[in-house]
Design a protein around this motif. Structure first.
Motif, PDB file in Angstrom:
ATOM      1  N   ARG A  79      52.050  36.431  53.040  1.00 34.29           N
ATOM      2  CA  ARG A  79      51.510  36.475  54.384  1.00 34.29           C
ATOM      3  C   ARG A  79      50.891  37.843  54.708  1.00 34.29           C
ATOM      4  O   ARG A  79      50.114  37.974  55.645  1.00 34.29           O
ATOM      5  CB  ARG A  79      52.693  36.163  55.289  1.00 34.29           C
ATOM      6  CG  ARG A  79      52.570  36.486  56.715  1.00 34.29           C
ATOM      7  CD  ARG A  79      53.884  36.047  57.374  1.00 34.29           C
ATOM      8  NE  ARG A  79      54.114  36.802  58.564  1.00 34.29           N
ATOM      9  CZ  ARG A  79      55.320  37.035  59.053  1.00 34.29           C
ATOM     10  NH1 ARG A  79      56.379  36.582  58.447  1.00 34.29           N
ATOM     11  NH2 ARG A  79      55.453  37.708  60.159  1.00 34.29           N
ATOM     12  N   TYR A  80      51.229  38.861  53.931  1.00 34.49           N
ATOM     13  CA  TYR A  80      50.879  40.214  54.358  1.00 34.49           C
ATOM     14  C   TYR A  80      49.605  40.783  53.733  1.00 34.49           C
ATOM     15  O   TYR A  80      49.080  41.767  54.217  1.00 34.49           O
ATOM     16  CB  TYR A  80      52.059  41.164  54.080  1.00 34.49           C
ATOM     17  CG  TYR A  80      53.262  40.812  54.928  1.00 34.49           C
ATOM     18  CD1 TYR A  80      53.283  41.148  56.273  1.00 34.49           C
ATOM     19  CD2 TYR A  80      54.339  40.112  54.399  1.00 34.49           C
ATOM     20  CE1 TYR A  80      54.356  40.813  57.076  1.00 34.49           C
ATOM     21  CE2 TYR A  80      55.423  39.770  55.188  1.00 34.49           C
ATOM     22  CZ  TYR A  80      55.427  40.129  56.521  1.00 34.49           C
ATOM     23  OH  TYR A  80      56.489  39.787  57.311  1.00 34.49           O
ATOM     24  N   VAL A  81      49.143  40.177  52.639  1.00 37.42           N
ATOM     25  CA  VAL A  81      47.939  40.719  52.004  1.00 37.42           C
ATOM     26  C   VAL A  81      46.817  39.688  52.132  1.00 37.42           C
ATOM     27  O   VAL A  81      46.841  38.660  51.479  1.00 37.42           O
ATOM     28  CB  VAL A  81      48.199  41.044  50.508  1.00 37.42           C
ATOM     29  CG1 VAL A  81      46.967  41.707  49.890  1.00 37.42           C
ATOM     30  CG2 VAL A  81      49.422  41.937  50.345  1.00 37.42           C
ATOM     31  N   PRO A  82      45.835  39.955  52.997  1.00 37.16           N
ATOM     32  CA  PRO A  82      44.755  38.982  53.200  1.00 37.16           C
ATOM     33  C   PRO A  82      43.997  38.712  51.897  1.00 37.16           C
ATOM     34  O   PRO A  82      43.687  39.633  51.149  1.00 37.16           O
ATOM     35  CB  PRO A  82      43.846  39.664  54.222  1.00 37.16           C
ATOM     36  CG  PRO A  82      44.677  40.725  54.862  1.00 37.16           C
ATOM     37  CD  PRO A  82      45.705  41.135  53.854  1.00 37.16           C
ATOM     38  N   LYS A  83      43.711  37.423  51.647  1.00 40.17           N
ATOM     39  CA  LYS A  83      43.034  37.043  50.403  1.00 40.17           C
ATOM     40  C   LYS A  83      41.620  36.576  50.716  1.00 40.17           C
ATOM     41  O   LYS A  83      41.428  35.499  51.252  1.00 40.17           O
ATOM     42  CB  LYS A  83      43.791  35.873  49.744  1.00 40.17           C
ATOM     43  CG  LYS A  83      45.167  36.229  49.320  1.00 40.17           C
ATOM     44  CD  LYS A  83      45.975  34.988  49.011  1.00 40.17           C
ATOM     45  CE  LYS A  83      47.444  35.330  49.148  1.00 40.17           C
ATOM     46  NZ  LYS A  83      48.239  34.229  49.625  1.00 40.17           N
ATOM     47  N   PRO A  84      40.625  37.361  50.391  1.00 37.02           N
ATOM     48  CA  PRO A  84      39.261  36.996  50.744  1.00 37.02           C
ATOM     49  C   PRO A  84      38.578  36.150  49.677  1.00 37.02           C
ATOM     50  O   PRO A  84      39.012  36.093  48.529  1.00 37.02           O
ATOM     51  CB  PRO A  84      38.578  38.354  50.838  1.00 37.02           C
ATOM     52  CG  PRO A  84      39.316  39.200  49.849  1.00 37.02           C
ATOM     53  CD  PRO A  84      40.730  38.676  49.771  1.00 37.02           C
ATOM     54  N   GLY A  85      37.460  35.516  50.047  1.00 38.47           N
ATOM     55  CA  GLY A  85      36.605  34.822  49.088  1.00 38.47           C
ATOM     56  C   GLY A  85      35.449  35.736  48.702  1.00 38.47           C
ATOM     57  O   GLY A  85      35.274  36.827  49.272  1.00 38.47           O
ATOM     58  N   LEU A  86      34.644  35.264  47.741  1.00 43.54           N
ATOM     59  CA  LEU A  86      33.542  36.083  47.223  1.00 43.54           C
ATOM     60  C   LEU A  86      32.555  36.475  48.325  1.00 43.54           C
ATOM     61  O   LEU A  86      32.138  37.628  48.424  1.00 43.54           O
ATOM     62  CB  LEU A  86      32.833  35.304  46.109  1.00 43.54           C
ATOM     63  CG  LEU A  86      31.658  36.022  45.449  1.00 43.54           C
ATOM     64  CD1 LEU A  86      32.109  37.304  44.768  1.00 43.54           C
ATOM     65  CD2 LEU A  86      30.982  35.106  44.430  1.00 43.54           C
TER      66      LEU A  86
END
Ligand SMILES: Cc1cc2nc3c(=O)[nH]c(=O)nc-3n(C[C@H](O)[C@H](O)[C@H](O)COP(=O)(O)OP(=O)(O)OC[C@H]3O[C@@H](n4cnc5c(N)ncnc54)[C@H](O)[C@@H]3O)c2cc1C
Length: 431
Positions: free
Chosen positions: A169-176
Motif C-alpha cells: 500500500r505504501y509504494v505507488p506503482k506507476p505504468g509506463l
C-alpha cells in the motif's frame, strides 16, 4: 474475566474507550505521565512540536465516523500533500517514479531508461526480495538514485535483506505512460495513500490521543508494567502493585513485552524474539525565526552523505509557530541501543545548514525526541517470527494490537482500527 490494556498510545486508548463503551471498564496502563505514545506533542516558547511528523490519512468510513463521534472531525484541516524528493541536489515532487522531470537530465535519463528496460523485460520468477522487486518494477536508475539509498538509510539494511511484506500500500506503482509523462513534467494526478492528509487546525497531533483519552475512564498514567507472569496471570507495576488478569491487550512493542515476561520462554519463542529487528528515529525539532525555506510539508533525502532521510516543515500545514517563524522536523534513523544522540543531532543540523535549509543563527528552540522502536525492519525472518510469537502469546491470554505490538508498518488510522478490532474481539470472546 479481568481484562487489561497495556499502553496508552492511540491503539490502547481506542481499545480502552471501546471496551468502556461496551460496558467493560478495563484499566489502560500507561507508563508516561501523559497519554498518546508516539502521537504526543510538546509546546515550547510559542512553538508546538510533534514527537515526529504525524499527519492523519483517513481512508475508511468507520474512522471518519469515530472521529466525528469524538467531535474531532471538524477540528481537522484538510491538506493536499506538498512533498518532494531531493536527488543530486535538486528537488522534484514526490513520488519520484512519476516525477523525474525536475532532476538533472542524466539522472532523469537513468530513471527513464531503467524503467523502460524493466518494463519491457518479463521476469520468469516472482521477486524474492525488495531488491528484486524494485529492479523489476522500477528499473536500475530509480533503484540506484532513490529506492536503494533511501531504504538503506531508513531501515539500515540492504535491499536484499528486506521482504516484500510492507510495500503493497505504501509504494505507488506507476505504468509506463505515467513514468514517461512524469519525466516530461506532464503528470498532474494525485498518487499514493497520502495525497491528502488531515491535521489539527490548532495545536499539534496530540489533540487526537488527548480527545480519545478523555473518554477512557480506566486510564492510569504513570503506571509502568515492569514484570508479568503469563503462567500465573498477573502483572506488576513499578512501585510493586500487582494486577491479576485473564485477558490482556498489549499495545507496547513486541520485544519489550517479551522482555517483561518472567516465565521461561520456550526455545522457539526466545529465538523468534531474537529475530526481531528495528531502527529508532531521532527527531530534531527546531523552532526557527523567519519564514520556512521551502513551501513543502516534507522532503525525502536518499543521499547517503546526508544523515537524515526526511525533513519536515510542520508549520507549513498547521499553526505551530509564532508569527513570522517556522518549525523544522529532522528525522534520523539509528540502530537500536545507546549512541551519541547529541552528536547525531549536531551532525544532522550541520548538514541542514550545508544544504541551505537552516540558518543556525535563527534557531530559537531545539527539542530532541527518540521514537524507539520506530520502524520494524521487514527482513525475511520477521513474518514467521511474529506468527510464532503471536500464537504463543494468544495461548496465554495476550492479544496484540497496534504497529509495534504486531510488529508491522502502519499509521494512526490503523491504530484506531486496531484498537477497535482488539476491543471487539475481547467483547466477542467474553460472549
Ligand atoms: C517516524 C514516524 C513517523 C510517523 N508518522 C506518521 C504519520 O505521519 N501519520 C500516521 O498516521 N502515522 C505515523 N506514524 C505511525 C504512528 O506513530 C503509529 O501508528 C501510532 O502512534 C501507533 O500507536 P500505538 O498506540 O500502537 O503505539 P505507541 O504510540 O507506541 O503506544 C504504546 C504506549 O505504550 C506505553 N508503554 C510502553 N511500555 C510500557 C510499559 N512497560 N508499561 C506501560 N506502558 C508502556 C508507551 O509509553 C506508549 O504510550 C509514524 C511513526 C513513526 C515512528
Amino acid at each position: 474475566m479481568r481484562v487489561l490494556v497495556i499502553g496508552g498510545g492511540l491503539t490502547g486508548l481506542v481499545a480502552g474507550e471501546r471496551l468502556a463503551a461496551a460496558g467493560l471498564g478495563a484499566p489502560v496502563l500507561e507508563r508516561e505521565g501523559e497519554p498518546g505514545g508516539a502521537c504526543r506533542s510538546i509546546a515550547d516558547a510559542g512553538y508546538v512540536f510533534d514527537y515526529t511528523g504525524h499527519l492523519l490519512h483517513v481512508g475508511r468510513p468507520e474512522t471518519e465516523a469515530y472521529l466525528e463521534a469524538l467531535g474531532l472531525w471538524s477540528q481537522l484541516a484538510v491538506w493536499r500533500r506538498l512533498a518532494a524528493v531531493v536527488v543530486g541536489g535538486r528537488a522534484t515532487p514526490y513520488p519520484i517514479q512519476i516525477n523525474t522531470h525536475a532532476l538533472a537530465p542524466e539522472i532523469r535519463r537513468d530513471c527513464l531508461l531503467g524503467f523502460i528496460r524493466a518494463w519491457a523485460a518479463s521476469p520468469e520468477r516472482e521477486p524474492a526480495s525488495f531488491r528484486d522487486w524494485v529492479d523489476e518494477r522500477f528499473g536500475e536508475g530509480l533503484a540506484r538514485h532513490f529506492f536503494f539509498p533511501y531504504n538503506r538509510k531508513l531501515y539500515r539494511a540492504e535491499p536484499e535483506e528486506l521482504s516484500l511484506d510492507w510495500v503493497g500500500r505504501y509504494v505507488p506503482k506507476p505504468g509506463l505512460e505515467e513514468v514517461v509523462d512524469g519525466a516530461l513534467g506532464l503528470h498532474d494526478a494525485e498518487v499514493g495513500y497520502n495525497a491528502l492528509f488531515r491535521y489539527p487546525a490548532e495545536g499539534g497531533i496530540r489533540l487526537l490521543p488527548d480527545r480519545v483519552a478523555a473518554a477512557v475512564p480506566g486510564l492510569r498514567l504513570g503506571a509502568e508494567v515492569v514484570r508479568l507472569s503469563l503462567g500465573e496471570g498477573w502483572l506488576e507495576l513499578a512501585g510493586g502493585e500487582r494486577l491479576p488478569f485473564d485477558l490482556a491487550i498489549s499495545t507496547i512493542a513486541l520485544p519489550a513485552f517479551l522482555d517483561l515476561v518472567v516465565d521461561p520462554l520456550p526455545g522457539e519463542v526466545a529465538a523468534a524474539r531474537r529475530a526481531l529487528r528495528w531502527v529508532r528515529v531521532l527527531n530534531i525539532a527546531l523552532g526557527v525565526r523567519g519564514p520556512a525555506p521551502v513551501p513543502e510539508h516534507w522532503r525525502y533525502f536518499p543521499d547517503p552523505e546526508l544523515p537524515f532521510y526526511r525533513v519536515g516543515f510542520p508549520s507549513n500545514h498547521g499553526r505551530l509557530a509564532p508569527a513570522g517563524c517556522h518549525t523544522v522536523s529532522v528525522e534520523v534513523s539509528l540502530e537500536p541501543g545507546v549512541g551519541d544522540v547529541a552528536g547525531e543531532a549536531a551532525r544532522a543540523e550541520a548538514a541542514l545548514v550545508a544544504i541551505g535549509l537552516l540558518d543556525p543563527a535563527a534557531v530559537e528552540v531545539r527539542r530532541l525526541t527518540m521514537v524507539d522502536p520506530a520502524y520494524v525492519v521487514f527482513d525475511h525472518p520477521r513474518r514467521p517470527a511474529v506468527a510464532a510469537l503471536r500464537s504463543w502469546l494468544a495461548e496465554h491470554g495476550v492479544r496484540l494490537a497496534g504497529r509495534w505490538a504486531e510488529w508491522k508498518y502502519s499509521a494512526m488510522e490503523d491504530a484506531i482500527l486496531d484498537g477497535m478490532a482488539a476491543a471487539r474481539r475481547i467483547v466477542r470472546e467474553l460472549g
